[in-house]
Design a protein around this motif. Structure first.
Motif, PDB file in Angstrom:
ATOM      1  N   PRO A 304     -15.963   9.495  44.169  1.00 46.37           N
ATOM      2  CA  PRO A 304     -16.415   9.765  42.806  1.00 46.37           C
ATOM      3  C   PRO A 304     -17.576  10.759  42.794  1.00 46.37           C
ATOM      4  CG  PRO A 304     -17.280   7.667  43.558  1.00 46.37           C
ATOM      5  CD  PRO A 304     -16.346   8.146  44.630  1.00 46.37           C
ATOM      6  N   PRO A 305     -17.924  11.282  41.620  1.00 44.73           N
ATOM      7  CA  PRO A 305     -19.095  12.171  41.527  1.00 44.73           C
ATOM      8  C   PRO A 305     -20.358  11.466  42.013  1.00 44.73           C
ATOM      9  CG  PRO A 305     -17.803  12.235  39.505  1.00 44.73           C
ATOM     10  CD  PRO A 305     -17.253  11.099  40.322  1.00 44.73           C
ATOM     11  N   LYS A 313     -27.209  11.593  35.978  1.00 45.02           N
ATOM     12  CA  LYS A 313     -27.496  10.311  36.620  1.00 45.02           C
ATOM     13  C   LYS A 313     -26.959   9.114  35.836  1.00 45.02           C
ATOM     14  CE  LYS A 313     -31.255   7.718  38.784  1.00 45.02           C
ATOM     15  NZ  LYS A 313     -32.708   7.650  39.025  1.00 45.02           N
ATOM     16  N   GLY A 314     -27.275   9.040  34.546  1.00 43.58           N
ATOM     17  CA  GLY A 314     -26.833   7.901  33.757  1.00 43.58           C
ATOM     18  C   GLY A 314     -25.324   7.833  33.639  1.00 43.58           C
ATOM     19  N   GLU A 315     -24.702   8.978  33.449  1.00 47.51           N
ATOM     20  CA  GLU A 315     -23.245   9.019  33.319  1.00 47.51           C
ATOM     21  C   GLU A 315     -22.569   8.554  34.608  1.00 47.51           C
ATOM     22  OE1 GLU A 315     -19.701  12.304  32.452  1.00 47.51           O
ATOM     23  OE2 GLU A 315     -21.817  12.861  32.251  1.00 47.51           O
ATOM     24  N   LEU A 319     -20.114   5.341  35.499  1.00 45.57           N
ATOM     25  CA  LEU A 319     -18.820   5.402  36.176  1.00 45.57           C
ATOM     26  C   LEU A 319     -18.719   4.340  37.265  1.00 45.57           C
ATOM     27  CD1 LEU A 319     -18.074   9.209  36.715  1.00 45.57           C
ATOM     28  CD2 LEU A 319     -16.852   7.624  35.233  1.00 45.57           C
ATOM     29  N   TYR A 320     -19.798   4.167  38.022  1.00 38.57           N
ATOM     30  CA  TYR A 320     -19.777   3.165  39.091  1.00 38.57           C
ATOM     31  C   TYR A 320     -19.637   1.755  38.519  1.00 38.57           C
ATOM     32  CZ  TYR A 320     -21.517   6.974  42.077  1.00 38.57           C
ATOM     33  OH  TYR A 320     -21.671   8.151  42.764  1.00 38.57           O
ATOM     34  N   ARG A 321     -20.294   1.503  37.385  1.00 41.37           N
ATOM     35  CA  ARG A 321     -20.143   0.189  36.723  1.00 41.37           C
ATOM     36  C   ARG A 321     -18.695  -0.011  36.276  1.00 41.37           C
ATOM     37  NH1 ARG A 321     -25.174   1.616  34.171  1.00 41.37           N
ATOM     38  NH2 ARG A 321     -26.903   0.347  34.989  1.00 41.37           N
ATOM     39  N   ASP A 322     -18.109   1.053  35.694  1.00 47.52           N
ATOM     40  CA  ASP A 322     -16.713   0.953  35.250  1.00 47.52           C
ATOM     41  C   ASP A 322     -15.794   0.649  36.419  1.00 47.52           C
ATOM     42  OD1 ASP A 322     -17.483   1.518  32.667  1.00 47.52           O
ATOM     43  OD2 ASP A 322     -16.931   3.652  32.767  1.00 47.52           O
ATOM     44  N   LEU A 323     -16.018   1.318  37.536  1.00 51.41           N
ATOM     45  CA  LEU A 323     -15.187   1.088  38.716  1.00 51.41           C
ATOM     46  C   LEU A 323     -15.350  -0.341  39.212  1.00 51.41           C
ATOM     47  CD1 LEU A 323     -13.274   2.260  40.865  1.00 51.41           C
ATOM     48  CD2 LEU A 323     -15.305   2.952  42.170  1.00 51.41           C
ATOM     49  N   GLY A 324     -16.587  -0.825  39.261  1.00 56.42           N
ATOM     50  CA  GLY A 324     -16.830  -2.194  39.712  1.00 56.42           C
ATOM     51  C   GLY A 324     -16.192  -3.221  38.799  1.00 56.42           C
ATOM     52  N   ASN A 325     -16.275  -2.995  37.489  1.00 53.91           N
ATOM     53  CA  ASN A 325     -15.660  -3.934  36.539  1.00 53.91           C
ATOM     54  C   ASN A 325     -14.144  -3.943  36.676  1.00 53.91           C
ATOM     55  OD1 ASN A 325     -18.111  -4.750  35.442  1.00 53.91           O
ATOM     56  ND2 ASN A 325     -18.124  -3.120  33.905  1.00 53.91           N
ATOM     57  N   SER A 326     -13.545  -2.765  36.892  1.00 55.65           N
ATOM     58  CA  SER A 326     -12.099  -2.705  37.084  1.00 55.65           C
ATOM     59  C   SER A 326     -11.693  -3.415  38.369  1.00 55.65           C
ATOM     60  CB  SER A 326     -11.637  -1.241  37.122  1.00 55.65           C
ATOM     61  OG  SER A 326     -11.823  -0.615  35.878  1.00 55.65           O
TER      62      SER A 326
END
Length: 389
Positions: A304-305, A313-315, A319-326
């Motif tokens: 990932p980026p 940074k925030g974006e 993305l990392y949170r979204d990946l972890g939740n998925s």
């Protein structure tokens, strides 16, 4: 020339992967060092390793290694090597160099001394004072490390990451060699599903498909040593014939790449076609937050980026949170993530089972490995085993 000392160069952190590849090809006396794997083979090994090594950068012939703290030592010991056994009378032989922590720290001076020494050696064999250098290219590297000189010939030419399928550029592409290593370091096998939710121009899915089909990554390109008289064309033909015989083009694969950028997905589809993988790899527009699968077992492998620019940074952390939740909803899957972001585990929401330091170009990264339960044993004995972790 039945026994040749060869060097497969590698990005820092991938030496063990390359060493395993070399052993799998049947070569012995394998020695692992920083950024290189040394082994012995014959002329055919030059052909086979260039065609088959997925994670190596280049294949070099090691002509000699010695200590030199003066230009005279460098000259005399270089001249003593069997250059004429390799270089024909019309050879073009540019000298590349590097020097680290050595008394002979001037690279241009070292290059000039090595060039002069090789010329003097060739004069003895060919009985002439001047060489046209209008024939095959033999790039010589003089690498000095702590006063130890290693002299090599580059058999590859263009780096081995240049498979030939990625003809269109994209922003911050992942090298093919690193993408292949990420797959080889995972527990993915051809019978399992693989998803890259940040696929960009498609390098990880394409490299996984080449591995899954047992397709030699160098089969579609040419190498510097193909023009060398000492490595006959018959050996290259035999190596390519072997590669075609060992390929499994009809094997069923389940490989998906996704991204939110329609433009890079177009590149990914084009590169997959160029690699001969149409119908083997699929791409779709999908956000990481929407990642899901009905398959009970599989692997997520992605790069990932990283969020190098402060405004990102925030974006990126989102993305990392979204990946972890998925990934929480795919708890029987394994997940492998390469990133330079130091807080990845915190935003992903889970500590990795294992971390491995790797380099993406000059960027220091970590490869975060999350292991799911092992699926039932595959019934296909031809499927390759996962690389050593």
């Amino acid at each position: 020339m039945s026994k040749i000392e060869l060097i497969a160069t590698a990005t820092f952190g991938l030496e063990a992967v390359v060493a395993r590849e070399v052993r799998d090809l049947g070569y012995q006396d394998v020695k692992v060092e920083n950024a290189r794997v040394t082994f012995t083979g014959d002329e055919a090994a030059i052909c086979r390793t260039n065609l088959w090594l997925r994670a190596a950068d280049r294949v070099l012939v090691k002509l000699g290694e010695f200590q030199a703290r003066s230009f005279e030592e460098l000259f005399q010991q270089t001249r003593a090597l069997p250059w004429a056994d390799w270089l024909p009378e019309n050879a073009a032989f540019p000298i590349e160099g590097k020097s680290i922590k050595s008394q002979l720290h001037s690279v241009p001076d070292c290059q000039a001394i090595v060039k002069k020494a090789v010329v003097e050696k060739l004069k003895q064999r060919y009985r002439r004072e001047w060489f046209p250098e209008n024939g095959p290219r033999y790039t010589i590297e003089a690498a000095l490390l702590k006063d130890v000189v290693t002299l090599t010939l580059d058999t590859s030419g263009a780096g081995l990451h240049k498979r030939g399928y990625r003809t269109l550029g994209s922003q911050a592409p992942l090298k093919e060699t690193l993408a292949a290593a990420m797959v080889l370091l995972s527990y993915w096998e051809p019978g399992r599903t693989l998803i890259d939710p940040f696929c960009g121009s498609g390098t990880i899915p394409i490299e996984a498909a080449l591995i899954g089909l047992n397709a030699a990554p160098g089969l579609g390109r040419r190498f510097a040593a193909e023009k060398w008289p000492v490595v006959p064309a018959a050996l290259w033909n035999k190596a390519r014939e072997e590669a075609r015989d060992l390929a499994a083009p009809d094997r069923s694969l389940h490989i998906l790449g996704s991204d939110i950028d329609s433009k890079v997905l177009g590149l990914a589809r084009f590169h997959a076609r160029q690699a001969g993988l149409e119908g083997k790899v699929f791409f779709q527009k999908l956000a990481a937050a929407e990642l899901r699968s009905s398959k009970p077992y599989g692997c997520v492998i992605c790069n990932p980026p990283y969020g190098e620019r402060m405004g990102d940074k925030g974006e990126i952390e989102g993305l990392y949170r979204d990946l972890g939740n998925s990934f929480k909803k795919m708890d029987t899957w394994s997940c492998y993530v390469l990133t330079a972001h130091p807080g990845f585990e915190r935003f992903f929401g889970k500590r990795a089972d294992k971390k491995r330091k790797l380099y993406n170009g000059r960027i220091e990264c970590h490869y975060y490995q999350y292991y799911g339960p092992r699926p039932p044993r595959s019934r296909n004995p031809e499927e390759p085993a996962p690389a050593q972790q």
